[in-house]
Design a protein around this motif. Sequence first.
Motif, PDB file in Angstrom:
ATOM      1  N   CYS A 183     -15.539  25.231   5.175  1.00 18.92           N
ATOM      2  CA  CYS A 183     -14.908  26.672   5.316  1.00 18.92           C
ATOM      3  C   CYS A 183     -14.673  26.812   3.679  1.00 18.92           C
ATOM      4  O   CYS A 183     -14.032  25.881   3.095  1.00 18.92           O
ATOM      5  N   CYS A 229      -5.633  26.600   8.717  1.00 20.89           N
ATOM      6  CA  CYS A 229      -6.600  27.569   7.993  1.00 20.89           C
ATOM      7  C   CYS A 229      -7.155  28.672   9.069  1.00 20.89           C
ATOM      8  O   CYS A 229      -7.568  28.091  10.189  1.00 20.89           O
ATOM      9  N   SER A 252     -12.454  29.118   2.797  1.00 21.11           N
ATOM     10  CA  SER A 252     -11.172  29.145   2.694  1.00 21.11           C
ATOM     11  C   SER A 252     -10.101  28.211   2.448  1.00 21.11           C
ATOM     12  O   SER A 252      -9.232  28.076   1.465  1.00 21.11           O
ATOM     13  N   CYS A 253     -10.605  27.023   3.265  1.00 21.34           N
ATOM     14  CA  CYS A 253      -9.585  25.967   3.093  1.00 21.34           C
ATOM     15  C   CYS A 253     -10.364  24.630   2.203  1.00 21.34           C
ATOM     16  O   CYS A 253      -9.831  23.543   2.283  1.00 21.34           O
ATOM     17  N   LYS A 289      -9.119  31.056   8.685  1.00 16.31           N
ATOM     18  CA  LYS A 289     -10.356  31.457   8.677  1.00 16.31           C
ATOM     19  C   LYS A 289     -11.404  30.391   9.562  1.00 16.31           C
ATOM     20  O   LYS A 289     -12.240  30.818  10.399  1.00 16.31           O
ATOM     21  N   CYS A 290     -11.100  29.238   9.639  1.00 14.59           N
ATOM     22  CA  CYS A 290     -11.900  28.110  10.308  1.00 14.59           C
ATOM     23  C   CYS A 290     -11.036  27.780  11.642  1.00 14.59           C
ATOM     24  O   CYS A 290     -11.507  26.767  12.329  1.00 14.59           O
TER      25      CYS A 290
HETATM   26 ZN   LIG Z   1     -10.518  26.771   6.651  1.00  8.48          ZN
END
Ligand SMILES: [Zn+2]
Length: 406
Positions: free
Chosen positions: A199, A141, A201-202, A143-144
């Motif tokens: 997170c 991911c 996103s994931c 994002k994180c």
């Molecule tokens: Zn993530």
Amino acid sequence: MVRETKYYDLLDVTPDASEPDLKKAYRKKALKLHPDKGGDPELFKEVTHAYEVLSDPQKRSIYDTRGEAGLSEQGGMGGMDPQDLFSQLFGGAGGFFGGGGGGRSQGPRKTKDLVHRVHVTLEELYKGKTTKLALTRNILCSKCKGKGGKDGAVRTCPGCNGRGVKVIMRQMGPMIQQIQTACDDCSGTGEFINPRDRCQSCKGKKVIADKKMLEVHIDKGMKGGQTVIFRGESDQSPTAEPGDVVIVIEEKPHERFRRQENDLIIEVEIDLLTALAGGRFAIRHLDERALIVQVHPGEITKHGDVKVIHGQGMPSQRHHEPGDMYVKINVKFPESIDIASVPLLERALPPREPLEKYGKDVVLDEVTLDDADTRSKTGFRSAQAAAGDDAMDEDSEEPRVQCANQ
Ligand SMILES: [Zn+2]
Ligand SMILES: [Zn+2]
């Protein structure tokens, strides 16, 4: 006679213990000593090592003849992670990554290879082909950055102390069985993230599904079973190196040609006149060509003859000579013939074979031939019946094999 008995003693068995005895003994000991059950981790390790040696016939014979010292001379006794051996024996959680299965000491852990089967026609293998393949795999991911949440959000799972597995007891009749299963608090990851800190996103999974197009180059002359490997294109993971994407070439059966290594084999039918007096016949090749085959006059081709056309087989992958094409000739007889032309045949062909001579005691009885259609009675197969069967085989659909994403 064994030299030392330490390993046997650790497992509480005698040196003549069989392999099943050893396994049973180790199970018993390991369950008692497992650190998850408050056992002594050092002793657990020792017992596991003893079992690891004694369960390997080669190592066991070294130990029996030369003792522990003999084993260390052998080198490469890296030893397994006791937890791994334990999981292996007890069919534990298996974990998130299916790969591995021994040889864990060398190299970093890898995620499982993604295996795809690509079904390719003989034409495509003859000419070569580039095919596109859409692949879905996990990537870290972004994002994180594969952490699953904010910095510091990831904690050790309290349910399993970060092991990812729990040992549970189950009553099976009079016995109590201990089973190792994936920790459901953390889905076997050993980590715990507060839902608020996950997170977005994931969803805390650290990886997300991602689609990628791969261009698979199928070289001229490739064979079924060969692989095209994309290194490191399998699932990404924060704790393991990505495995490979492995494309396995599957050769579809061809309706006319059979392949044997780099040679092609085909059956063709030619008419009787061409077989006896020469002529031409055509073989549609696997590329944009048709081979026009000359049969020279005076060259008799018999039914069932096998001929070869050099260099017309499959291309060779390493720029060697291509294979050959083997042609089995079936001669098609006419259905009828004009009786008026029989004298011409009698002139052209060798004379009829004379009848066998019999003694005076044999009576000569004149009969005629009728068509027979029973192959069950005689075990013979008439040419028509055989041809009929072949036609049926060609009509039958080939088994459909689904692409498996393992
Ligand atoms: Zn993530
Ligand atoms: Zn857990």
